[in-house]
Design a protein around this motif. Structure first.
Motif, PDB file in Angstrom:
ATOM      1  N   SER A   1       6.700  12.002   1.309  1.00  0.00           N
ATOM      2  CA  SER A   1       7.058  10.587   1.225  1.00  0.00           C
ATOM      3  C   SER A   1       5.831   9.729   1.544  1.00  0.00           C
ATOM      4  O   SER A   1       4.921  10.168   2.247  1.00  0.00           O
ATOM      5  CB  SER A   1       8.188  10.275   2.196  1.00  0.00           C
ATOM      6  N   PHE A   2       5.819   8.513   1.012  1.00  0.00           N
ATOM      7  CA  PHE A   2       4.668   7.658   1.286  1.00  0.00           C
ATOM      8  C   PHE A   2       4.673   7.218   2.747  1.00  0.00           C
ATOM      9  O   PHE A   2       5.709   7.234   3.419  1.00  0.00           O
ATOM     10  CB  PHE A   2       4.617   6.455   0.333  1.00  0.00           C
ATOM     11  N   THR A   3       3.501   6.864   3.239  1.00  0.00           N
ATOM     12  CA  THR A   3       3.357   6.507   4.653  1.00  0.00           C
ATOM     13  C   THR A   3       2.654   5.156   4.783  1.00  0.00           C
ATOM     14  O   THR A   3       2.175   4.579   3.806  1.00  0.00           O
ATOM     15  CB  THR A   3       2.551   7.572   5.421  1.00  0.00           C
ATOM     16  N   ASN A   4       2.597   4.697   6.023  1.00  0.00           N
ATOM     17  CA  ASN A   4       2.122   3.346   6.283  1.00  0.00           C
ATOM     18  C   ASN A   4       0.632   3.154   5.991  1.00  0.00           C
ATOM     19  O   ASN A   4       0.150   2.025   5.925  1.00  0.00           O
ATOM     20  CB  ASN A   4       2.404   2.978   7.744  1.00  0.00           C
ATOM     21  N   ASP A   5      -0.116   4.259   5.831  1.00  0.00           N
ATOM     22  CA  ASP A   5      -1.545   4.110   5.553  1.00  0.00           C
ATOM     23  C   ASP A   5      -1.822   3.899   4.063  1.00  0.00           C
ATOM     24  O   ASP A   5      -2.969   3.751   3.652  1.00  0.00           O
ATOM     25  CB  ASP A   5      -2.331   5.314   6.076  1.00  0.00           C
ATOM     26  N   GLN A   6      -0.768   3.880   3.243  1.00  0.00           N
ATOM     27  CA  GLN A   6      -0.929   3.568   1.831  1.00  0.00           C
ATOM     28  C   GLN A   6      -0.641   2.081   1.604  1.00  0.00           C
ATOM     29  O   GLN A   6      -0.036   1.416   2.445  1.00  0.00           O
ATOM     30  CB  GLN A   6       0.018   4.424   0.980  1.00  0.00           C
ATOM     31  N   ASN A   7      -1.063   1.592   0.449  1.00  0.00           N
ATOM     32  CA  ASN A   7      -0.844   0.181   0.134  1.00  0.00           C
ATOM     33  C   ASN A   7       0.493  -0.024  -0.565  1.00  0.00           C
ATOM     34  O   ASN A   7       0.898   0.793  -1.394  1.00  0.00           O
ATOM     35  CB  ASN A   7      -1.970  -0.344  -0.768  1.00  0.00           C
ATOM     36  N   LEU A   8       1.152  -1.120  -0.226  1.00  0.00           N
ATOM     37  CA  LEU A   8       2.407  -1.473  -0.885  1.00  0.00           C
ATOM     38  C   LEU A   8       2.154  -1.819  -2.359  1.00  0.00           C
ATOM     39  O   LEU A   8       2.894  -1.413  -3.252  1.00  0.00           O
ATOM     40  CB  LEU A   8       3.041  -2.658  -0.154  1.00  0.00           C
ATOM     41  N   LEU A   9       1.102  -2.586  -2.606  1.00  0.00           N
ATOM     42  CA  LEU A   9       0.645  -2.908  -3.955  1.00  0.00           C
ATOM     43  C   LEU A   9      -0.814  -2.488  -4.079  1.00  0.00           C
ATOM     44  O   LEU A   9      -1.501  -2.302  -3.068  1.00  0.00           O
ATOM     45  CB  LEU A   9       0.782  -4.406  -4.240  1.00  0.00           C
ATOM     46  N   ASP A  10      -1.308  -2.352  -5.321  1.00  0.00           N
ATOM     47  CA  ASP A  10      -2.693  -1.947  -5.522  1.00  0.00           C
ATOM     48  C   ASP A  10      -3.642  -2.857  -4.749  1.00  0.00           C
ATOM     49  O   ASP A  10      -3.589  -4.088  -4.870  1.00  0.00           O
ATOM     50  CB  ASP A  10      -3.054  -2.024  -7.012  1.00  0.00           C
ATOM     51  N   ASN A  11      -4.500  -2.238  -3.949  1.00  0.00           N
ATOM     52  CA  ASN A  11      -5.479  -3.014  -3.206  1.00  0.00           C
ATOM     53  C   ASN A  11      -6.558  -2.058  -2.706  1.00  0.00           C
ATOM     54  O   ASN A  11      -6.424  -0.829  -2.809  1.00  0.00           O
ATOM     55  CB  ASN A  11      -4.820  -3.750  -2.039  1.00  0.00           C
ATOM     56  N   TYR A  12      -7.609  -2.626  -2.137  1.00  0.00           N
ATOM     57  CA  TYR A  12      -8.703  -1.789  -1.656  1.00  0.00           C
ATOM     58  C   TYR A  12      -8.210  -0.831  -0.578  1.00  0.00           C
ATOM     59  O   TYR A  12      -7.412  -1.181   0.288  1.00  0.00           O
ATOM     60  CB  TYR A  12      -9.829  -2.657  -1.069  1.00  0.00           C
ATOM     61  N   HIS A  13      -8.719   0.391  -0.602  1.00  0.00           N
ATOM     62  CA  HIS A  13      -8.417   1.418   0.403  1.00  0.00           C
ATOM     63  C   HIS A  13      -9.626   2.328   0.505  1.00  0.00           C
ATOM     64  O   HIS A  13     -10.281   2.616  -0.506  1.00  0.00           O
ATOM     65  CB  HIS A  13      -7.172   2.219  -0.011  1.00  0.00           C
ATOM     66  N   ALA A  14      -9.935   2.782   1.680  1.00  0.00           N
ATOM     67  CA  ALA A  14     -11.103   3.642   1.870  1.00  0.00           C
ATOM     68  C   ALA A  14     -10.958   4.970   1.127  1.00  0.00           C
ATOM     69  O   ALA A  14     -11.955   5.551   0.677  1.00  0.00           O
ATOM     70  CB  ALA A  14     -11.318   3.894   3.364  1.00  0.00           C
TER      71      ALA A  14
END
Length: 481
Positions: free
Chosen positions: A317-330
């Motif tokens: 399942s997805f977790t809080n360290d992912q983005n809700l919508l497309d955005n910058y992520h390391a």
């Protein structure tokens, strides 16, 4: 009277018996620190219907439902004994009594089966052990719920404080609200009030101090009357010994990390290697939710069949360290919208197996896909065994492990053909084996392992904390090794 009337009358009779069990279970828990189980499932604070449903689960053992009329006499027998803190499984008492040929009464049999928890053998109650939560996110709040639920007579673990960064106006009110209501796990079972003036949350009578700090070095826990505490770090900000040592402040004796530890930090999977924790170890990790899901079944298979190599594919399942919508992520892919995509990512669970099962020489590889569900994951464990076997043999083995072995709190077993991920929300097991999906051909076995990556993992964390604090009480009858 019709057949339907007979069924309804039977149901009402069982409801009445289950209702009579509730005050007995509650009194044993509050006054003697005795947790009543039914085939490893706690009956404490359960409703009438929940008790009846738990009895129905026993049909997996002998193909028939266990009746409350069978277990009530054992529960009543417990009230006559001088019991100390313990966990007592009345389902196992009923099952082993049926197989006993000594002609004993229920009272005599029960007294013998739980002798280790009575008289001079019983564990004396200890002073409450202080617990501090550093961080109050998804896992922190679930661990808090469990600590409050397990307060019992007040002689076990006692949640004294949570440490968070100041979040703005009405911070404590908002944090209490998140503890009170959860979109996935439902409402808190009890009452919560907030004392803003004293920065305190009171949950079911437990006074929990909210301490605001940006760094561990800012806190002196003795100033809040906290001593010899176990601090549970839910932030994951520090994962090695040097970083986690920052928590060893006045008032804190041990640190438990709810993420995989790095370097020489021991990674503990309760039920598998918790007995290896050294008494003087101050810093340890509970590994990851996925490691907790795969290691117990892997051990069960390795002990019986031997494992030459394996691969685990986690559908998580997805977790809080992912983005809700497309955005910058390391990270390369985690920046893409979590609710809209399947996202290939990495997992350290396979490499963590070596820390939990050092005697397992098999090479285990792993990969992971995050999917658009908010909770409950599945690990697909593909194993090459050391000997050939059959699907029926493997399922019988794993079913027995889930019911009678020392791993029964870690491994659950389900044969329902229509089970889906949401059915496992709230499971207290680290891993649930899906019998219908299991595939075995010769020396190849593929296991499908469901797990509530939030609540099931939090239960494993609590078990580790209970063990290192000395309040992990023995279970009777003693499980078969």
């Amino acid at each position: 009277m019709t057949v339907n009337d007979d069924s309804f009358t039977n149901w009402k009779n069982r409801e009445e018996i289950a209702e009579s069990m509730i005050p007995i279970i509650g009194k044993l828990h509050r006054e003697r620190d005795v947790t009543v189980l039914l085939h490893s499932r706690s009956l404490v604070n359960k409703s009438v219907v929940s008790i009846l449903k738990t009895h129905r689960f026993a049909r997996q053992i002998a193909g028939g439902e266990l009746s409350v009329t069978e277990t009530l006499p054992f529960l009543q027998a417990l009230t006559t004994l001088d019991l100390g803190p313990s966990q007592i499984d009345i389902g196992m008492l009923a099952a082993t009594y049926k197989a006993d040929d000594r002609g004993l009464s229920v009272e005599e049999f029960t007294a013998g089966a739980v002798a280790g928890a009575t008289g001079t053998n019983k564990i004396e109650r200890r002073e409450p052990r202080d617990v501090v939560l550093y961080g109050f996110g998804r896992i922190g709040r679930l661990v808090a719920r469990l600590l409050i639920e397990k307060a019992g007579s007040g002689n076990g673990l006692r949640l004294r404080a949570i440490v968070v960064r100041q979040g703005g106006d009405q911070d404590i009110v908002k944090r209490a609200s998140l503890l009170r209501r959860d979109s996935i796990h439902g409402q808190f079972q009890g009452t919560i009030t907030v004392d803003e003036a004293n920065s305190t949350i009171i949950a079911n009578g437990n006074e929990i101090k909210v301490i605001y700090a940006n760094d561990p070095s800012e806190v002196d826990y003795t100033a809040y009357g906290i001593k010899d505490a176990i601090l549970i770090d839910n932030t994951g900000k520090w994962r090695d010994r040097e970083g986690l040592s920052k928590h060893l402040r006045p008032g804190v004796e041990k640190v438990v990390l709810t993420a995989p530890g790095k370097g020489d930090v021991p990674n503990i999977v309760h039920g598998v290697n918790h007995d290896m924790i050294k008494p003087d170890e101050q810093i340890l990790s509970c590994a990851s939710c996925t490691t907790n899901a795969i290691v117990p079944p892997l051990k069960a298979m390795a002990d019986e069949y031997g494992v030459l190599r394996g691969h685990v594919e986690t559908v998580h399942s997805f977790t809080n360290d992912q983005n809700l919508l497309d955005n910058y992520h390391a990270a390369d892919r985690r920046g893409r919208s979590a609710p809209l995509n399947m996202v290939i990512t990495e997992t350290g669970a396979a490499s963590a197996v070596a820390k939990a099962l050092p005697d397992l020489k098999a090479r285990i590889t792993g990969s992971s896909i995050r999917v658009p569900v908010p909770n409950v994951s599945i690990a697909i464990l593909n194993l090459r065994l050391a000997r050939e076997t059959t699907r029926e043999e493997v399922l019988d083995h794993l079913r027995n492990v889930s019911l009678t072995s020392p791993l029964k709190r870690q491994i659950d077993f389900i044969s329902a053909p229509d089970a889906v991920s949401s059915d496992f929300i709230g499971s207290r097991h680290a891993s649930i084996i899906d019998a219908g999906a299991t595939k075995v051909e010769g020396d190849d076995a593929i296991l499908y392992l469901w797990y509530d990556n939030e609540f099931g993992y939090s239960c494993q964390v609590i078990r580790v904390v209970q063990h290192v604090s000395g309040v992990e009480y023995p279970t009777f009858p003693v499980p078969v090794v």
